[in-house]
Design a protein around this motif. Structure first.
Motif, short mmCIF file in Angstrom:
data_model
loop_
_atom_site.label_atom_id
_atom_site.label_comp_id
_atom_site.label_asym_id
_atom_site.label_seq_id
_atom_site.Cartn_x
_atom_site.Cartn_y
_atom_site.Cartn_z
N LEU A 9 0.82 -1.21 0.00
CA LEU A 9 0.00 0.00 0.00
C LEU A 9 0.86 1.27 0.00
O LEU A 9 0.56 2.23 -0.72
CB LEU A 9 -0.93 0.01 1.21
CG LEU A 9 -2.16 -0.86 1.12
CD1 LEU A 9 -2.94 -0.84 2.43
CD2 LEU A 9 -3.06 -0.45 -0.04
N VAL A 10 1.91 1.27 0.80
CA VAL A 10 2.81 2.43 0.85
C VAL A 10 3.42 2.67 -0.52
O VAL A 10 3.46 3.80 -1.02
CB VAL A 10 3.90 2.23 1.93
CG1 VAL A 10 5.04 3.24 1.77
CG2 VAL A 10 3.30 2.33 3.32
N LEU A 11 3.90 1.61 -1.14
CA LEU A 11 4.54 1.76 -2.45
C LEU A 11 3.55 2.18 -3.52
O LEU A 11 3.87 3.01 -4.38
CB LEU A 11 5.26 0.47 -2.83
CG LEU A 11 6.48 0.16 -1.97
CD1 LEU A 11 6.96 -1.27 -2.19
CD2 LEU A 11 7.60 1.17 -2.22
N LYS A 12 2.35 1.63 -3.49
CA LYS A 12 1.34 2.03 -4.47
C LYS A 12 0.97 3.51 -4.31
O LYS A 12 0.66 4.19 -5.28
CB LYS A 12 0.10 1.15 -4.36
CG LYS A 12 0.30 -0.22 -4.96
CD LYS A 12 -0.97 -1.04 -4.89
CE LYS A 12 -0.77 -2.39 -5.58
NZ LYS A 12 -1.99 -3.21 -5.53
N GLY A 13 1.03 4.00 -3.08
CA GLY A 13 0.69 5.40 -2.82
C GLY A 13 1.84 6.37 -3.02
O GLY A 13 1.62 7.58 -3.05
N GLN A 22 7.94 0.56 -9.31
CA GLN A 22 7.40 -0.65 -9.94
C GLN A 22 8.34 -1.84 -9.73
O GLN A 22 7.89 -2.96 -9.53
CB GLN A 22 7.13 -0.43 -11.43
CG GLN A 22 6.33 -1.55 -12.05
CD GLN A 22 4.98 -1.74 -11.37
OE1 GLN A 22 4.21 -0.80 -11.21
NE2 GLN A 22 4.69 -2.98 -10.96
N VAL A 23 9.65 -1.59 -9.74
CA VAL A 23 10.61 -2.66 -9.44
C VAL A 23 10.35 -3.22 -8.04
O VAL A 23 10.34 -4.43 -7.83
CB VAL A 23 12.07 -2.15 -9.56
CG1 VAL A 23 13.07 -3.13 -8.98
CG2 VAL A 23 12.41 -1.83 -11.02
N TYR A 24 10.10 -2.33 -7.09
CA TYR A 24 9.80 -2.76 -5.72
C TYR A 24 8.52 -3.60 -5.67
O TYR A 24 8.48 -4.66 -5.05
CB TYR A 24 9.62 -1.53 -4.81
CG TYR A 24 10.87 -0.86 -4.32
CD1 TYR A 24 12.00 -0.73 -5.12
CD2 TYR A 24 10.91 -0.33 -3.05
CE1 TYR A 24 13.13 -0.08 -4.66
CE2 TYR A 24 12.04 0.33 -2.57
CZ TYR A 24 13.14 0.44 -3.39
OH TYR A 24 14.26 1.08 -2.91
#
Length: 173
Positions: A9-13, A22-24
């Motif tokens: 969720l953190v990365l999508k935000g 996106q790599v993450y």
């Protein structure tokens, strides 16, 4: 919510660095264990730049193994409820400073860097935390030294990733 779910969720935000983000996300989708040190393909870490904006300085650690001046941070632990909490825990443990507060707005940067085997990558989610007035640091057993540096001194002692983190943090302030 699990730490893995929080990380997704953190990365999508996170709105910056779309290709690296996106790599993450791809890494997590193909490595359900990608939050943990045991994941040899690489694992997420949570770090934090400790900043004292009133005095124009940051707290850096001389990392014991790498022998480099870096922001504070490290591995996620099963008891961490979120990436933010992991970064705050690491910064508090490694600095000895009580009362650190996370700079609002989520991660400041992402930084993926190679590390020695058996694991090959640290997939770092970088935050900034503000030190309270009069903060006094205490060197942990993970550091050779722990020192405050003025903003203008960071480029002289730290690598480009720390300089970029400082720049992004100052922009957020």
């Amino acid at each position: 919510m699990s730490l893995y779910d929080d990380a997704v969720l953190v990365l999508k935000g996170y709105e910056g660095q779309p290709e690296l983000r996106q790599v993450y996300l791809d890494h997590l989708s193909t490595h359900p264990d990608g939050m943990w040190k045991a994941c040899e393909a690489g694992h997420l870490t949570a770090s934090a730049l400790v900043i004292d904006p009133e005095r124009g300085r940051v707290l850096l650690t001389l990392h014991k193994k790498l022998r480099m001046w870096l922001q504070l941070g490290g591995h996620c632990e099963p008891q961490d409820p979120s990436l933010t909490a992991a970064a705050l825990r690491e910064a508090t443990e490694e600095s000895g400073v009580a009362g650190l507060t996370v700079l609002p707005g989520g991660p400041v940067r992402l930084d993926r860097h190679a590390i020695p085997a058996p694991c090959h990558w640290h997939i770092d989610v970088q935050y900034a935390v503000v030190a309270p007035p009069g903060a006094v640091q205490t060197i942990s057993d993970e550091s050779l030294d722990l020192r405050w540096f003025g903003y203008d001194e960071v480029a002289e002692v730290a690598d480009a990733s720390v300089v970029r983190l400082l720049e992004a943090t100052r922009a957020r302030l």
